[in-house]
Design a protein around this motif. Structure first.
Motif: not given
Length: 226
Positions: A55-56, A84-87, A92-93, A171-173
């Protein structure tokens, strides 16, 4: 010493270190694939540490406008799975993008103006015409590179909080599509894996995403008109 100069020096030092020590090699898909088994084993042994570190790192890469965010999105899928990867990538982005936005507004204004001034007018006109919806549109449909949007938006009048939540949603999609593709890329260990239905479907989604995004934007415009 002027605080602005201190921040500028820190940003320059971080970017210089990235290229001087060739840290980008650690953000390549080939590098990940070469050490995939060891990395996943280490992640499984200390999941919280890897989640926090990833994340950092992602925040840092996007905040400094460094290359590698797309590859990291794929790696997130391979390491942490879709949910988890999407969250992780989504927050983070967005946080990293907002830090880049703020650095442009308060520290790098003159440099950004000189470097991307030709694109600023188009974005300024779009913000004046459509407000936050314009940012939503270019987040869904990549009219400009991701890092350019972060930096140039810092020179507009859009509030930071609006930039954050619109970017998070817009950016979520694409985040879901990239992370989903990464779940299969990380699992390929033979040529047979190249033909897995899920992987093929992921790349089809990547190809169709701009068209789907255009349909979403068109639908949102109709809703706004009413």
């Amino acid at each position: 010493m002027n605080k602005r100069l201190v921040l500028l020096a820190l940003l320059a030092a971080a970017i210089l270190a990235y290229f001087w020590f060739d840290l980008g090699q650690y953000l390549s898909l080939d590098q990940f694939k070469a050490q995939q088994a060891e990395i996943i084993a280490a992640k499984d042994a200390a999941p919280a540490l890897y989640i926090g570190g990833f994340f950092l790192l992602y925040v840092g890469v996007t905040a400094l406008s460094l290359p590698g965010a797309a590859i990291m999105s794929l790696i997130a899928g391979a390491l942490f799975g879709v949910v988890t990867g999407t969250i992780l990538v989504s927050f983070a982005s967005t946080i990293g993008a907002t830090l880049a936005f703020l650095s442009s507004r308060f520290v790098l204004r003159d440099w950004v103006q000189g470097k991307f001034g030709d694109r600023l007018k188009a974005i300024d006109d779009g913000i004046a015409r459509d407000g936050a919806f314009y940012l939503f549109t270019i987040r869904l449909i990549p009219l400009f590179p991701f890092f350019v949007v972060n930096l140039v938006m810092g020179l507009t009048r859009i509030p930071a909080r609006t930039f954050y939540w619109v970017s998070q949603i817009g950016m979520l999609p694409a985040t879901i599509v990239f992370v989903n593709a990464g779940t299969q890329i990380g699992a390929i260990d033979s040529t047979a894996g190249l033909m897995s239905p899920t992987l093929i479907g992921s790349f089809v989604l990547l190809g169709l995403f701009p068209w789907i995004a255009r349909m979403l934007v068109a639908g949102a415009k109709k809703i706004r008109a009413h």
